[in-house]
Design a protein around this motif. Structure first.
Motif, PDB file in Angstrom:
ATOM      1  N   LEU A  28       0.829  -1.209   0.000  1.00  0.00           N
ATOM      2  CA  LEU A  28       0.000   0.000   0.000  1.00  0.00           C
ATOM      3  C   LEU A  28       0.865   1.261   0.000  1.00  0.00           C
ATOM      4  CD1 LEU A  28      -2.782  -1.056   2.547  1.00  0.00           C
ATOM      5  CD2 LEU A  28      -3.044  -0.783   0.083  1.00  0.00           C
ATOM      6  N   LYS A  29       1.945   1.252   0.758  1.00  0.00           N
ATOM      7  CA  LYS A  29       2.808   2.431   0.798  1.00  0.00           C
ATOM      8  C   LYS A  29       3.479   2.661  -0.567  1.00  0.00           C
ATOM      9  CE  LYS A  29       5.041   3.606   4.492  1.00  0.00           C
ATOM     10  NZ  LYS A  29       5.934   3.645   5.665  1.00  0.00           N
ATOM     11  N   ARG A  30       3.785   1.563  -1.262  1.00  0.00           N
ATOM     12  CA  ARG A  30       4.343   1.722  -2.607  1.00  0.00           C
ATOM     13  C   ARG A  30       3.321   2.320  -3.559  1.00  0.00           C
ATOM     14  NH1 ARG A  30       6.948  -4.325  -2.901  1.00  0.00           N
ATOM     15  NH2 ARG A  30       8.828  -3.931  -1.635  1.00  0.00           N
ATOM     16  N   ALA A  31       2.042   1.962  -3.368  1.00  0.00           N
ATOM     17  CA  ALA A  31       0.995   2.471  -4.249  1.00  0.00           C
ATOM     18  C   ALA A  31       0.595   3.899  -3.914  1.00  0.00           C
ATOM     19  CB  ALA A  31      -0.228   1.562  -4.178  1.00  0.00           C
ATOM     20  N   ALA A  32       0.938   4.364  -2.705  1.00  0.00           N
ATOM     21  CA  ALA A  32       0.564   5.717  -2.292  1.00  0.00           C
ATOM     22  C   ALA A  32       1.329   6.751  -3.102  1.00  0.00           C
ATOM     23  CB  ALA A  32       0.838   5.899  -0.802  1.00  0.00           C
ATOM     24  N   SER A  33       0.694   7.882  -3.359  1.00  0.00           N
ATOM     25  CA  SER A  33       1.304   8.912  -4.197  1.00  0.00           C
ATOM     26  C   SER A  33       1.683  10.171  -3.434  1.00  0.00           C
ATOM     27  CB  SER A  33       0.344   9.293  -5.334  1.00  0.00           C
ATOM     28  OG  SER A  33      -0.865   9.811  -4.803  1.00  0.00           O
TER      29      SER A  33
END
Length: 771
Positions: free
Chosen positions: A357-362
């Motif tokens: 999820l943190k990787r997908a966060a912008s």
């Protein structure tokens, strides 16, 4: 933001105060009505002679002086906008380092005002802090003046001082404060919001820098981490938007926080716990503001970025299907045994998804929110006092809670957010389970709650509020129907009903007989014996039952028979009716379980009184009065006050005699005990159904759960893991809390503890917040 022109700032601050005062001034008539209604309501309550006299005097004085109090408050509120206004007639208590005589009652007035201010502050602290900072910024102040009408203690002292000035008794103030405090808090919260909205719309500090909440001297000693309420770790404070930072080393804490700390000493333990919890949330909010930015001050963030939205949807789908998060726990033919290994598996899966999820966060805000929520749930899943079969369902709440936290930053600062309240209530109910003790029904309800939340991912806090209300209703009925508790709840309800009716019948009967020529022996029999007979008959047979009606008629017959009988025909009628009347009296005393010897004593007193009535030359009771009395007794329930009564007295023998149920398996705790303080009584009232406690009774310690509270709040039932029941009056509950014999198993809520542990990790390694 840039500084506002000097010619605008002073008028803006003055206009904000004016709007605040006008809003409160419009509330004064309603405040008077609240006090009047409350005093009228408590008039019907029973209590000691001194308590009833105090309530009566309070009501009488208020009827005479309420208009004066209203007018004085209105004028004082208008004066509050003038320079040099002081909320107290004596200006203030002695300044530090000075010795002077304190006017009589000044300290009592200050204590009363502080208690009222504390109640207001609990509801309004967030809006007040924001308004205070905006006004300080406009007026280039480090603190608001001590007599500033915006401060809760100033408004509270104004009301108390005008109460005394209006000629109302100081002793009557505590009677009205319990109704006045919540009404005033609600109105002052609205007034603070209006003033804040006015200043924001005028371009004043749209974003608040929470570092300015507290200013302290560099190197000064601080309290423990758990007790800090607003802290500037730099040691210096800056006013947002000011031309430059304020000088470092302001000598004291901000007045509001200092005032809040002082008042903690007089708050209930529950209120102090809430203040400490709010301090933890405040520290987290400041860290997020410092490390991430001002997005966390907004009332609502933008929806999650598309990539994060898709990632959360995948995580929810995995939660529903992944064998690492079992779908069934508890007991029954379809149950799946859930062990600590299942929980560890679920925790590992959540850690992996957190990374994804943190990787997908912008944005930094999204990454920080994901990390904080993940750390909170990591703490919850590590709580070994929660059964594994429940912890796996808590794990599935991480993504729904994350959605809410992204959409509503107030999740990190509001103790009453429905998502927090739901997790806290579910956790408090299962925290007392022993390793080999569980509840399939409770686990099934928690499972249902989680599945409902998962089915409506886009509804945010609304679905959490909905299932929280449903869970509260479930607890209200479920716990009282488990095991031995179910046998005694109906018994306890009948005992409370009987004792309440006895007190209320006594009050009403005294009113009826107040002006009637009734012999003292008959009065004593009616008040000490027959009111209990009527109460038991009402509980046992019902209000409209013929047996109950006959016993009420017996009271009228006794009064008529015991009155003076100058007429020969009336004496003959008494002789004819006497055997039936005495038989009816014996029948009533039999309902109370009176032995024959005790019945004989009462019958002898009644018989002697009736014999004396034949020779009496006193004024007889008129037929009209007797008819009115009989009619009133026949419909006595229609005239009873709706308010409750004082502390009830009961024991196991009375239960067995009155209700006819063996009470050997329920322990009655109602004897002795110290007189609890009002703070402890308030704490007892706020105990939540389902919460676990340690109970030390007669030297034996038990882990017990609050399973039931009676409708009138007079009786509490605690149930241990082995099914043993303890029935306590509310006064004994307060006494046990005061003596430390009844201790909550958890000092702070599950989400607060999880927040504290997450904060500890972030303070040690702040890089992970955005990494």
């Amino acid at each position: 933001m840039a500084s506002l022109p000097d010619q605008r700032v002073v008028p803006l601050a003055r206009q904000a105060r004016e709007r605040f005062v006008v809003h409160l001034g419009g509330f004064l008539p309603e405040l008077v009505k609240v006090c009047d209604s409350h005093l009228t309501a408590v008039m019907g309550k029973s209590g000691t002679n001194s308590e009833m006299a105090l309530r009566r005097d309070a009501w009488t004085h208020f009827q005479k002086h309420q208009d004066t109090w209203h007018n004085l408050c209105r004028k004082a509120l208008q004066r509050s906008l003038q320079p040099g206004f002081s909320s107290t007639n004596s200006a203030s208590l002695s300044a530090p380092g000075q010795l002077e005589l304190v006017p009589e009652g000044a300290i009592d007035d200050q204590i009363m005002a502080s208690r009222l201010a504390m109640s207001v502050l609990e509801r309004t602290s967030t809006e007040l802090n924001a308004l205070r900072l905006r006004v300080q910024y406009l007026e280039r102040r480090e603190e608001l003046p001590r007599g500033d009408v915006l401060l809760p203690d100033v408004m509270a002292r104004l009301l108390v001082d005008q109460w005394i000035a209006a000629g109302l008794p100081r002793e009557a103030w505590p009677v009205v404060q319990e109704a006045l405090a919540p009404a005033l808090a609600t109105r002052m919260l609205a007034a603070y919001r209006l003033a804040n909205e006015f200043l924001v719309n005028s371009g004043v500090m749209k974003d608040i820098d929470l570092q300015a909440l507290v200013k302290r001297t560099p190197g000064s000693r601080t309290g423990s981490a758990s007790d800090r309420v607003g802290e500037d770790r730099s040691g210096a404070a800056s006013m947002p938007g000011a031309a430059g930072p304020l000088r470092a080393g302001v000598p004291t804490l901000n007045m509001e926080v200092h005032h809040e700390t002082r008042m903690m000493t007089s708050a209930t333990p529950l209120a102090r716990a809430r203040m400490r919890a709010q301090g933890v949330l405040g520290r987290l909010k400041r860290m997020l503001m410092d490390r991430v930015g001002g997005d966390f001050e907004a009332t609502q963030l933008l929806p999650p970025s598309p990539g994060l939205q898709q990632a959360m949807q995948r995580s929810t789908a995995l939660d529903r299907a992944d064998s690492g998060l079992p779908v069934t726990g508890g007991s029954g033919p379809d149950a799946v045994y859930v062990s600590a290994a299942h929980v560890e598996r679920a925790a590992n899966a959540l850690r992996q998804r957190t990374t994804e999820l943190k990787r997908a966060a912008s944005t930094p805000t999204e990454r920080a929110t994901i990390e904080v929520v993940a750390l909170m749930f990591q703490s919850i899943l590590a709580e070994e006092r929660i059964p594994p079969s429940v912890r796996v369902w808590f794990a599935r709440l991480q993504i729904p809670v994350l959605r809410v936290a992204l959409a509503e930053p107030e999740f990190f600062s509001a103790l009453q957010h429905p998502a927090r309240r739901l997790i806290d209530r579910m956790g408090s109910c299962v925290m007392g389970f022993e390793s080999n003790v569980g509840s399939a029904a409770l686990e099934a309800e928690i499972k249902r709650v989680v599945q409902v939340i998962e089915q409506y991912p886009e509804t945010g806090r609304r679905v959490f509020q909905l299932v929280f209300d449903e869970f509260q209703k479930f607890l209200a009925t479920y716990l009282s129907k488990q095991g031995s508790a179910s046998r005694f709840v109906s018994v306890a309800q009948q005992v409370e009903q009987k004792e309440t009716l006895s007190v209320q019948y006594t009050i009403e009967l005294r009113k009826l007989l107040d002006d009637m020529p009734v012999r003292d022996e008959v009065r004593e029999f009616l008040f000490k014996v027959w009111v209990d007979v009527l109460a038991v008959a009402t509980v046992k047979y019902g209000v409209k039952n013929e047996e109950t009606s006959a016993l009420k008629q017996a009271a009228s017959d006794l009064l008529w028979s015991a009155s003076a009988k100058p007429d020969r025909l009336e004496r003959m009628r008494v002789i004819q009716q006497l055997p039936g009347l005495l038989q009816r009296l014996r029948q009533g005393m039999g309902l109370l379980g009176y032995p024959n010897a005790l019945q004989d004593q009462h019958i002898k007193v009644v018989g002697d009184t009736l014999a004396d009535a034949f020779m009496s030359r006193t004024e007889p009771i008129s037929k009209d009065d007797l008819d009115r009395l009989s009619q009133r007794l026949a419909h006595l329930e229609d005239f009873l006050p709706e308010s409750g009564v004082g502390d009830l007295e009961f024991d196991s023998d009375s239960i067995e005699m009155i209700i006819g149920v063996d009470a050997s398996n329920i322990e009655m705790i109602n004897q002795g005990g110290s007189q609890p303080s009002e703070a402890m009584r308030a704490w007892a009232v706020e105990l939540q159904i389902g919460a676990w406690f340690g109970l030390d009774h007669n030297g034996k310690f038990s882990s017990v759960q609050l399973a039931w509270r009676s409708e009138r709040g007079q009786l509490y039932m605690f149930v241990s893991n082995n099914g043993h029941c303890f029935l306590m009056q509310v006064a004994r509950v307060a006494s046990y809390l005061q003596a430390g014999l009844l201790v909550p198993s958890e000092e702070e809520a599950l989400t607060v503890r999880a927040t504290r542990e997450a904060l500890t990790q972030l303070e040690a390694n702040p890089e992970r917040l955005l990494g």
